[in-house]
Design a protein around this motif. Structure first.
Motif, PDB file in Angstrom:
ATOM      1  N   ALA A 289       0.835  -1.206   0.000  1.00 56.41           N
ATOM      2  CA  ALA A 289       0.000   0.000   0.000  1.00 56.41           C
ATOM      3  C   ALA A 289       0.867   1.253   0.000  1.00 56.41           C
ATOM      4  N   LEU A 290       1.925   1.245   0.807  1.00 54.95           N
ATOM      5  CA  LEU A 290       2.790   2.428   0.885  1.00 54.95           C
ATOM      6  C   LEU A 290       3.559   2.608  -0.418  1.00 54.95           C
ATOM      7  N   ASN A 291       4.015   1.503  -0.990  1.00 54.74           N
ATOM      8  CA  ASN A 291       4.626   1.588  -2.317  1.00 54.74           C
ATOM      9  C   ASN A 291       3.644   2.183  -3.315  1.00 54.74           C
ATOM     10  N   GLY A 292       2.388   1.720  -3.233  1.00 58.15           N
ATOM     11  CA  GLY A 292       1.362   2.217  -4.149  1.00 58.15           C
ATOM     12  C   GLY A 292       1.141   3.707  -3.966  1.00 58.15           C
ATOM     13  N   ALA A 293       1.042   4.152  -2.711  1.00 58.29           N
ATOM     14  CA  ALA A 293       0.812   5.575  -2.439  1.00 58.29           C
ATOM     15  C   ALA A 293       1.979   6.410  -2.955  1.00 58.29           C
ATOM     16  N   ALA A 294       3.208   5.938  -2.705  1.00 57.74           N
ATOM     17  CA  ALA A 294       4.385   6.696  -3.148  1.00 57.74           C
ATOM     18  C   ALA A 294       4.469   6.729  -4.673  1.00 57.74           C
ATOM     19  N   ALA A 295       4.254   5.562  -5.298  1.00 62.78           N
ATOM     20  CA  ALA A 295       4.314   5.506  -6.762  1.00 62.78           C
ATOM     21  C   ALA A 295       3.225   6.371  -7.370  1.00 62.78           C
ATOM     22  N   HIS A 296       2.039   6.348  -6.735  1.00 61.97           N
ATOM     23  CA  HIS A 296       0.927   7.116  -7.285  1.00 61.97           C
ATOM     24  C   HIS A 296       1.185   8.618  -7.167  1.00 61.97           C
ATOM     25  N   ALA A 297       1.842   9.031  -6.078  1.00 63.37           N
ATOM     26  CA  ALA A 297       2.203  10.450  -5.944  1.00 63.37           C
ATOM     27  C   ALA A 297       3.143  10.842  -7.085  1.00 63.37           C
ATOM     28  N   PHE A 298       4.093   9.971  -7.389  1.00 65.41           N
ATOM     29  CA  PHE A 298       5.067  10.232  -8.446  1.00 65.41           C
ATOM     30  C   PHE A 298       4.367  10.368  -9.806  1.00 65.41           C
ATOM     31  N   THR A 299       3.559   9.374 -10.158  1.00 62.49           N
ATOM     32  CA  THR A 299       2.924   9.414 -11.480  1.00 62.49           C
ATOM     33  C   THR A 299       1.868  10.519 -11.534  1.00 62.49           C
ATOM     34  N   HIS A 300       1.197  10.741 -10.394  1.00 62.70           N
ATOM     35  CA  HIS A 300       0.129  11.746 -10.372  1.00 62.70           C
ATOM     36  C   HIS A 300       0.667  13.142 -10.681  1.00 62.70           C
ATOM     37  N   GLY A 355      -0.639   5.774 -14.601  1.00 66.16           N
ATOM     38  CA  GLY A 355      -1.611   5.595 -13.523  1.00 66.16           C
ATOM     39  C   GLY A 355      -1.918   4.127 -13.268  1.00 66.16           C
ATOM     40  N   PHE A 356      -1.879   3.327 -14.325  1.00 64.76           N
ATOM     41  CA  PHE A 356      -2.214   1.900 -14.218  1.00 64.76           C
ATOM     42  C   PHE A 356      -1.231   1.155 -13.323  1.00 64.76           C
ATOM     43  N   ILE A 357       0.051   1.487 -13.444  1.00 66.64           N
ATOM     44  CA  ILE A 357       1.055   0.721 -12.709  1.00 66.64           C
ATOM     45  C   ILE A 357       1.214   1.215 -11.272  1.00 66.64           C
ATOM     46  N   SER A 358       0.630   2.382 -10.954  1.00 63.90           N
ATOM     47  CA  SER A 358       0.772   2.893  -9.584  1.00 63.90           C
ATOM     48  C   SER A 358      -0.492   2.677  -8.755  1.00 63.90           C
ATOM     49  N   LYS A 359      -1.635   3.095  -9.299  1.00 68.24           N
ATOM     50  CA  LYS A 359      -2.857   3.053  -8.495  1.00 68.24           C
ATOM     51  C   LYS A 359      -3.276   1.622  -8.182  1.00 68.24           C
ATOM     52  N   SER A 360      -3.010   0.705  -9.120  1.00 65.71           N
ATOM     53  CA  SER A 360      -3.493  -0.657  -8.902  1.00 65.71           C
ATOM     54  C   SER A 360      -2.828  -1.314  -7.694  1.00 65.71           C
ATOM     55  N   LEU A 428       6.415   5.477 -18.263  1.00 62.42           N
ATOM     56  CA  LEU A 428       6.319   4.854 -16.936  1.00 62.42           C
ATOM     57  C   LEU A 428       5.300   3.719 -16.943  1.00 62.42           C
ATOM     58  N   GLY A 429       4.277   3.857 -17.795  1.00 62.12           N
ATOM     59  CA  GLY A 429       3.266   2.805 -17.875  1.00 62.12           C
ATOM     60  C   GLY A 429       3.786   1.557 -18.562  1.00 62.12           C
ATOM     61  N   VAL A 430       4.579   1.758 -19.608  1.00 62.44           N
ATOM     62  CA  VAL A 430       5.064   0.612 -20.382  1.00 62.44           C
ATOM     63  C   VAL A 430       6.275  -0.029 -19.697  1.00 62.44           C
ATOM     64  N   TRP A 431       7.146   0.804 -19.113  1.00 64.62           N
ATOM     65  CA  TRP A 431       8.330   0.277 -18.415  1.00 64.62           C
ATOM     66  C   TRP A 431       8.296   0.702 -16.948  1.00 64.62           C
ATOM     67  N   PRO A 432       7.497   0.025 -16.129  1.00 61.57           N
ATOM     68  CA  PRO A 432       7.336   0.478 -14.739  1.00 61.57           C
ATOM     69  C   PRO A 432       8.530   0.131 -13.843  1.00 61.57           C
ATOM     70  N   ASP A 433       9.432  -0.742 -14.306  1.00 60.59           N
ATOM     71  CA  ASP A 433      10.467  -1.265 -13.397  1.00 60.59           C
ATOM     72  C   ASP A 433      11.376  -0.186 -12.833  1.00 60.59           C
ATOM     73  N   GLY A 434      11.668   0.835 -13.636  1.00 58.67           N
ATOM     74  CA  GLY A 434      12.520   1.916 -13.156  1.00 58.67           C
ATOM     75  C   GLY A 434      11.908   2.607 -11.949  1.00 58.67           C
ATOM     76  N   LEU A 435      10.610   2.913 -12.030  1.00 60.79           N
ATOM     77  CA  LEU A 435       9.929   3.555 -10.903  1.00 60.79           C
ATOM     78  C   LEU A 435       9.832   2.588  -9.727  1.00 60.79           C
ATOM     79  N   TYR A 436       9.520   1.332 -10.004  1.00 55.46           N
ATOM     80  CA  TYR A 436       9.388   0.341  -8.928  1.00 55.46           C
ATOM     81  C   TYR A 436      10.695   0.218  -8.133  1.00 55.46           C
ATOM     82  N   ALA A 437      11.819   0.399  -8.821  1.00 57.58           N
ATOM     83  CA  ALA A 437      13.115   0.273  -8.136  1.00 57.58           C
ATOM     84  C   ALA A 437      13.340   1.414  -7.140  1.00 57.58           C
ATOM     85  N   LEU A 438      12.629   2.547  -7.348  1.00 62.34           N
ATOM     86  CA  LEU A 438      12.822   3.703  -6.465  1.00 62.34           C
ATOM     87  C   LEU A 438      11.906   3.668  -5.243  1.00 62.34           C
ATOM     88  N   LEU A 439      10.960   2.735  -5.198  1.00 61.31           N
ATOM     89  CA  LEU A 439       9.925   2.764  -4.156  1.00 61.31           C
ATOM     90  C   LEU A 439      10.502   2.429  -2.779  1.00 61.31           C
TER      91      LEU A 439
END
Lengths: 561, 85
Positions: A289-300, A355-360, A428-439
């Motif tokens: 959930a916290l990863n999701g919130a942080a990622a969503h703030a980034f993409t948002h 948004g798809f890779i963060s909010k979900s 970020l939607g097509v290659w989410p791994d870069g953002l995921y590595a920063l979470l």
């Protein structure tokens, strides 16, 4: 230089001084270089406290590195860079300087290692953002900026009560995870939530942000609410109340955006909606959930800035902001329309957008925790996002009826800024791994499964169907919607004015009475002894001083009681 | 006369194109539901295991939100110069 790290906020704060004293190409160079330098410095801060110095018995830590701080500061500085590009040739220098000071303060909060530092940058943000709204230069912006400043200064007082209480109660000013177990901490979370756009004061956001200039609003959308998300993420992860607060914000944003006619106010309501998803995620509080919130703030930050750049371009080129005046603009503003649509798809969490890779991840964490009702509400809200922002914004601005307006796309720097963010929304939607590595936590989340894709396409496309089926119910009207700010702007204002009227009537009455008394005394004096009259003139002043001394004494007594 | 006006319009907003978009849209909606046979959607709570859950739930909740907003609008909407009076 402080210790062995340079505070990443420094270049942006320095911009406040540098931009106004430069001009022409030099200023433009600084507008782009300073955020870039800040972005570079963000990645030079090592984990842990950079430097500590004592101040009134407290350890002040102005710079402290962590992966959450780096994540938020990265997107904050990136936003300053692309926002600077968007505003490069058009915004007033006072606005750009204020926006960079505002951005720098937000970066300062990210790297704060103690609550006092958080508070200092928190207040600087309030000042910077007020100036950004104010620089729009219209009477409406001036009034909105004053209402905005009032709410944020009040929020600052609430936060300060919390921080002082925390320091007095625990002896610690550490900016770290806390449990909600003392009144001081409830004040702190309340202070944070005011900036997040949470109830009951959420109206400041849709009231003030749409009054900014086409450029100012882009900056405003990024920092205040997401800094609040950042501090909530650090201090109160898993605080259950945040789930309910977040869910309220999610649906508040949707319903008010559906009623709204001003295109940028639609997007402002949808900021509350999106921050609601993040606040809910922080309330759920699991690593996912916290990863999701942080990622969503980034993409948002990226897609919301893109949407507001698109809306800002329309406003800049047409001078119009109401859906009732707009429509059919896709014909002459294809770049603005396409970039706006990409932002709209990203905010709706369309597959292959950011948004798809963060909010979900937030919804997934609710499912993992067996929070059935929370999950059902988040799913409904996801459909509602497509409804109120994903389709409504592009439809009413770029399609709907033909307004007859044929403005061209905006100048190159504004187009380039939109291209960059549109590219990031898809990238970020097509290659989410870069953002995921920063979470903040390791993530094993896989957004692209057949099951998830089918679910999301069904949810979004059928909500799209609901939009066009329900279109007759959503005819745009020249209206605004009442919100909690009504209480301040109508009954409380009237009561205040009545008190002022009463006070001035009272003062006039007292003055009349005093004048009558003085005249009487004058006649009496003239009648008795002409020589003593000068001494008596001082009487009314003496009485006033006596009253003031009495009130001060009363205050001192009450203070000690 | 009417045909003339139609021809002058951008191709994307001609009546004929809009009709095609609706047909394509319905086909796409059907496709997303049928895709569930290929990629079964795994629910978490029972109700979300029902067939085409996201489709009917998304549509239903959105209609509810539109109607809810409409009803609230009767109470909340004011002329847009309300605060300037």
């Amino acid at each position: 230089m402080i210790g062995n790290v340079i505070p990443p906020a420094l270049p942006l704060l320095a911009a406040v001084l540098i931009l106004p004293i430069t001009s022409g190409p030099i200023r433009k160079l600084f507008t782009l270089l300073l955020p870039l330098l800040a972005l570079f410095l963000v990645w030079q801060v090592p984990d842990g406290p950079g430097l500590t110095f004592p101040f009134i018995g407290l350890d002040i830590v102005p710079v402290m590195g962590s992966n959450v701080a780096r994540l938020f500061a990265t997107v904050f500085t990136l936003m300053a860079l692309v926002g600077g590009l968007f505003a490069l040739n058009q915004a007033r220098v006072v606005e750009l300087a204020a926006a960079f000071g505002y951005a720098g303060s937000a970066v300062g909060v990210c790297f704060a290692g103690d609550l006092v530092t958080v508070f200092v940058f928190w207040e600087l943000m309030a000042i910077g953002s007020t100036l950004v709204i104010w620089s729009a230069g219209t009477p409406e912006a001036w009034r909105a900026s004053m209402r905005y400043a009032t709410v944020h200064l009040f929020g600052g007082v609430v936060l300060m009560i919390g921080i002082v209480g925390e320091i007095l109660g625990t002896g610690s000013n550490a900016f770290t995870q806390l449990t909600l177990d003392s009144p001081a901490r409830w004040f702190m979370i309340a202070g944070f939530l005011i900036n997040a756009g949470a109830p009951p004061l959420q109206a400041w956001l849709p009231d003030a942000y749409p009054e900014g200039s086409p450029f100012g609003t882009v900056f405003l959308s990024a920092y205040t609410t997401k800094t609040a998300v950042f501090v909530l993420l650090v201090t109160f992860p898993g605080a259950q109340i945040l789930i309910y607060v977040g869910l309220f914000m999610v649906f508040y944003g949707i319903i008010y955006a559906l009623l709204e006619n001003d295109m940028r106010r639609i997007l402002a309501y949808s900021i509350v909606n999106q921050v609601g998803f993040m606040v809910t995620g922080i309330g759920i509080g699991t690593e996912m959930a916290l990863n999701g919130a942080a990622a969503h703030a980034f993409t948002h930050i990226i897609y919301k800035a893109l949407l507001l750049m698109s809306a800002g371009s329309v406003l800049y080129m047409t001078g119009k902001r109401k859906c009732t005046d707009l429509g059919g603009l896709f014909q002459s503003m294809p770049v603005t329309a396409i970039c706006g649509i990409i932002g709209a798809l990203a905010i709706s969490s369309f597959p292959f957008t950011s948004g798809f890779i963060s909010k979900s991840m937030i919804a997934q964490s609710a499912a993992d925790q067996h929070l059935a009702i929370v999950w059902m509400m988040l799913a409904a809200a996801s459909a509602g996002v497509f409804l109120h922002a994903g389709i409504k914004f592009p439809w009413f601005v770029f399609f709907q009826k033909d307004s007859g307006l044929r403005p061209p796309d905006p100048p190159w720097n504004m187009r380039l800024a939109m291209y960059i963010f549109a590219f990031l929304c898809i990238g970020l939607g097509v290659w989410p791994d870069g953002l995921y590595a920063l979470l903040p936590y390791p993530t094993g989340y896989e957004p692209y499964t057949g099951s998830h894709l089918v679910f999301q396409f069904q949810l979004l496309l059928f909500s799209g169907l609901a939009f066009f089926v329900g279109l007759p119910l959503m005819k745009r009207t020249l209206t605004i919607s009442l919100d909690v700010d009504w209480f301040f702007r109508v009954p409380i204002r009237r009561a205040g004015l009545a008190i002022l009227d009463g006070a001035s009537a009272l003062r006039a009455g007292l003055a009349d009475a005093a004048r009558d008394r003085a005249t009487d005394s004058w006649h009496f004096l003239q009648a008795s002894s002409g020589r003593r009259r000068l001494r008596m003139l001082g009487q009314s002043t003496g009485v006033a001083v006596l009253i003031v001394a009495f009130l001060l004494g009363l205050y001192v007594v009450l203070y000690y009681v | 006369m009417n045909d003339d006006a139609e021809r002058r319009k951008h191709w994307l907003v001609r009546r004929d194109t809009i009709r095609k978009i609706w047909i394509g849209g319905y086909a796409l909606l059907a496709l997303t539901v049928l895709a569930q046979f290929l990629f079964p959607v795994h629910g978490h709570f029972g109700i979300d295991d029902s067939f085409g859950f996201a489709a009917w739930y998304g549509f239903g909740t959105c209609v509810a939100m539109i109607i809810g907003a409409k009803l609230l609008g009767f109470i909340l909407k004011r002329p847009d110069d309300y605060y300037d009076r």
